[in-house]
Design a protein around this motif. Structure first.
Motif, PDB file in Angstrom:
ATOM      1  N   UNK A 100       0.799  -1.226   0.000  1.00  0.00           N
ATOM      2  CA  UNK A 100       0.000   0.000   0.000  1.00  0.00           C
ATOM      3  C   UNK A 100       0.830   1.273   0.000  1.00  0.00           C
ATOM      4  N   UNK A 101       2.168   1.149   0.084  1.00  0.00           N
ATOM      5  CA  UNK A 101       3.105   2.271   0.005  1.00  0.00           C
ATOM      6  C   UNK A 101       3.002   3.229   1.191  1.00  0.00           C
ATOM      7  N   UNK A 102       2.419   2.781   2.296  1.00  0.00           N
ATOM      8  CA  UNK A 102       2.481   3.598   3.506  1.00  0.00           C
ATOM      9  C   UNK A 102       3.917   3.680   4.020  1.00  0.00           C
ATOM     10  N   UNK A 103       4.676   2.641   3.749  1.00  0.00           N
ATOM     11  CA  UNK A 103       6.099   2.640   4.075  1.00  0.00           C
ATOM     12  C   UNK A 103       6.861   3.002   2.809  1.00  0.00           C
ATOM     13  N   UNK A 104       7.433   4.203   2.731  1.00  0.00           N
ATOM     14  CA  UNK A 104       7.998   4.706   1.470  1.00  0.00           C
ATOM     15  C   UNK A 104       9.200   3.888   0.983  1.00  0.00           C
ATOM     16  N   UNK A 105       9.171   3.388  -0.249  1.00  0.00           N
ATOM     17  CA  UNK A 105      10.329   2.689  -0.813  1.00  0.00           C
ATOM     18  C   UNK A 105      11.558   3.583  -0.921  1.00  0.00           C
ATOM     19  N   UNK A 106      11.341   4.897  -0.940  1.00  0.00           N
ATOM     20  CA  UNK A 106      12.457   5.836  -1.076  1.00  0.00           C
ATOM     21  C   UNK A 106      13.430   5.765   0.100  1.00  0.00           C
ATOM     22  N   UNK A 107      13.031   5.106   1.186  1.00  0.00           N
ATOM     23  CA  UNK A 107      13.910   4.972   2.349  1.00  0.00           C
ATOM     24  C   UNK A 107      14.844   3.775   2.254  1.00  0.00           C
ATOM     25  N   UNK A 108      14.698   2.997   1.197  1.00  0.00           N
ATOM     26  CA  UNK A 108      15.527   1.791   1.057  1.00  0.00           C
ATOM     27  C   UNK A 108      17.015   2.148   1.027  1.00  0.00           C
ATOM     28  N   UNK A 109      17.367   3.272   0.389  1.00  0.00           N
ATOM     29  CA  UNK A 109      18.763   3.688   0.337  1.00  0.00           C
ATOM     30  C   UNK A 109      19.368   3.859   1.724  1.00  0.00           C
ATOM     31  N   UNK A 110      18.636   4.510   2.641  1.00  0.00           N
ATOM     32  CA  UNK A 110      19.125   4.679   4.007  1.00  0.00           C
ATOM     33  C   UNK A 110      19.271   3.332   4.711  1.00  0.00           C
ATOM     34  N   UNK A 111      18.334   2.440   4.453  1.00  0.00           N
ATOM     35  CA  UNK A 111      18.390   1.121   5.076  1.00  0.00           C
ATOM     36  C   UNK A 111      19.609   0.343   4.601  1.00  0.00           C
ATOM     37  N   UNK A 112      19.907   0.443   3.315  1.00  0.00           N
ATOM     38  CA  UNK A 112      21.073  -0.242   2.761  1.00  0.00           C
ATOM     39  C   UNK A 112      22.359   0.310   3.375  1.00  0.00           C
ATOM     40  N   UNK A 113      22.427   1.628   3.562  1.00  0.00           N
ATOM     41  CA  UNK A 113      23.610   2.235   4.182  1.00  0.00           C
ATOM     42  C   UNK A 113      23.830   1.697   5.588  1.00  0.00           C
ATOM     43  N   UNK A 114      22.752   1.599   6.361  1.00  0.00           N
ATOM     44  CA  UNK A 114      22.873   1.076   7.729  1.00  0.00           C
ATOM     45  C   UNK A 114      23.287  -0.392   7.719  1.00  0.00           C
ATOM     46  N   UNK A 115      22.765  -1.143   6.761  1.00  0.00           N
ATOM     47  CA  UNK A 115      23.140  -2.561   6.634  1.00  0.00           C
ATOM     48  C   UNK A 115      24.628  -2.690   6.290  1.00  0.00           C
ATOM     49  N   UNK A 116      25.098  -1.888   5.355  1.00  0.00           N
ATOM     50  CA  UNK A 116      26.506  -1.941   4.973  1.00  0.00           C
ATOM     51  C   UNK A 116      27.423  -1.475   6.101  1.00  0.00           C
ATOM     52  N   UNK A 117      26.856  -0.704   7.028  1.00  0.00           N
ATOM     53  CA  UNK A 117      27.647  -0.254   8.178  1.00  0.00           C
ATOM     54  C   UNK A 117      27.748  -1.328   9.262  1.00  0.00           C
ATOM     55  N   UNK A 118      27.056  -2.457   9.071  1.00  0.00           N
ATOM     56  CA  UNK A 118      27.207  -3.563  10.006  1.00  0.00           C
ATOM     57  C   UNK A 118      25.948  -4.089  10.659  1.00  0.00           C
ATOM     58  N   UNK A 119      24.801  -3.478  10.356  1.00  0.00           N
ATOM     59  CA  UNK A 119      23.548  -3.930  10.974  1.00  0.00           C
ATOM     60  C   UNK A 119      22.966  -5.117  10.218  1.00  0.00           C
ATOM     61  N   UNK A 120      22.550  -6.146  10.961  1.00  0.00           N
ATOM     62  CA  UNK A 120      21.841  -7.270  10.356  1.00  0.00           C
ATOM     63  C   UNK A 120      20.353  -6.990  10.233  1.00  0.00           C
TER      64      UNK A 120
END
Length: 319
Positions: A100-120
């Motif tokens: 339903x896009x209530x959770x914006x896909x545009x935030x995926x970039x920030x999530x990927x950055x946090x994952x690459x910084x070491x978060x599982x």
């Protein structure tokens, strides 16, 4: 992306009667992922839709090599749909996203950055919930805190299913054998390094919510029973207090009969006390029944979901 190559990122989208919003969801996800430069796949799990969503997803998967359409045999519920989708996500990390896009896909970039910084686990915490009524926002606020207080593990407040999880978290979740699955609790139970990002939840892009207050209440109780036995302990405590109160009241009646010679005092209060005890016993039986019922469901060992077919155009086949 070549057929033999695994994607950097999988995007898991559970779907139930979301035909109206699916084209927009596909477009926005595609635009966001093109900007990241990552190889990716989108795994749509159709949870027994009846509005044409399944036909659209099959067509989408047939035309795009990075789209996978998983169709369940019937409606099993969102928790089962997410569990099913995790079995088909092949990426180094997986983002769970509502259609339903209530959770914006545009935030995926920030999530990927946090994952690459070491978060599982990159959990997205709702700072504000636009497009929702204040009773729903208030009840959600209270529920998450009650759940966290009751739970034997720390289930972060105001965090829904929108999150990124690494491949080892996906593997751990898929290995869990339980049938009654409350995914928000399971995400917390598996542990692993977690980063929390605040965001504003958008209103629905299109379509109607499938969650009325009765379903939300049942889902909330499901979460409490799945990760806490405190209600059983509380009922035991109430039973003990009631027994003590009855003992004290009985002693008072006996003393009054001996001292004042009144053999039948306090008839209205006695009836009220009996009604109170009867109600308490029914509540206790109901709570106990919830836990026994879940044990019964687990003992039957039925699968959490059944898949009707999977469509991936890159394999040039449907199974």
């Amino acid at each position: 992306m070549e057929n033999s190559a695994l994607p950097n990122l999988s995007i898991l989208v559970p779907v139930y009667n979301e035909r109206e919003v699916l084209p927009l969801a596909f477009e926005r996800i595609s635009q966001v992922m093109a900007a990241t430069g990552l190889s990716y796949e989108v795994v749509f799990v159709d949870d027994g839709s009846r509005d044409g969503s399944s036909l659209y997803l099959v067509q989408l998967a047939s035309e795009h090599a990075n789209i996978c359409s998983v169709q369940l045999s019937r409606n099993f519920g969102k928790e089962a749909a997410m569990s099913a989708g995790l079995h088909y996500c092949r990426g180094e990390a997986t983002v769970i996203l509502d259609a339903d896009l209530q959770d914006p896909p545009e935030l995926i970039g920030q999530m990927v950055e946090a994952w690459r910084a070491g978060a599982d686990v990159v959990a997205m915490r709702r700072k504000n919930r636009l497009g929702e009524t204040w009773p729903k926002r208030a009840s959600a606020h209270v529920y998450y805190r009650v759940l966290n207080y009751l739970s034997d593990i720390n289930i972060p407040a105001d965090i829904g299913d929108f999150r990124l999880i690494s491949a080892r978290v996906v593997k751990a979740l898929c290995a869990l054998p339980e049938r009654v699955r409350y995914m928000k609790g399971l995400f917390a139970w598996v542990g692993y390094p977690t980063t929390v990002i605040d965001y504003v939840r958008d209103p629905r892009a299109a379509g109607q919510t499938k969650w009325n207050y009765f379903r939300l209440l049942a889902f909330a109780w499901e979460g409490i029973c799945a990760f806490s036995v405190r209600p059983l302990r509380w009922v035991s405590g109430v039973g003990l207090l009631s027994a003590l109160a009855g003992l004290v009241y009985g002693a008072v009646i006996v003393l009054e009969a001996l001292v004042m010679g009144n053999p039948v005092p306090g008839y209205p209060s006695l009836i009220a006390f009996i009604i109170f005890l009867g109600g308490t016993q029914l509540i206790a039986t109901g709570i106990l029944g919830e836990y026994v019922g879940k044990t019964y469901l687990e003992s039957k060992q039925r699968p959490v979901f059944l898949v009707e077919r999977v469509v991936r155009s890159e394999a040039s086949s449907a199974s």
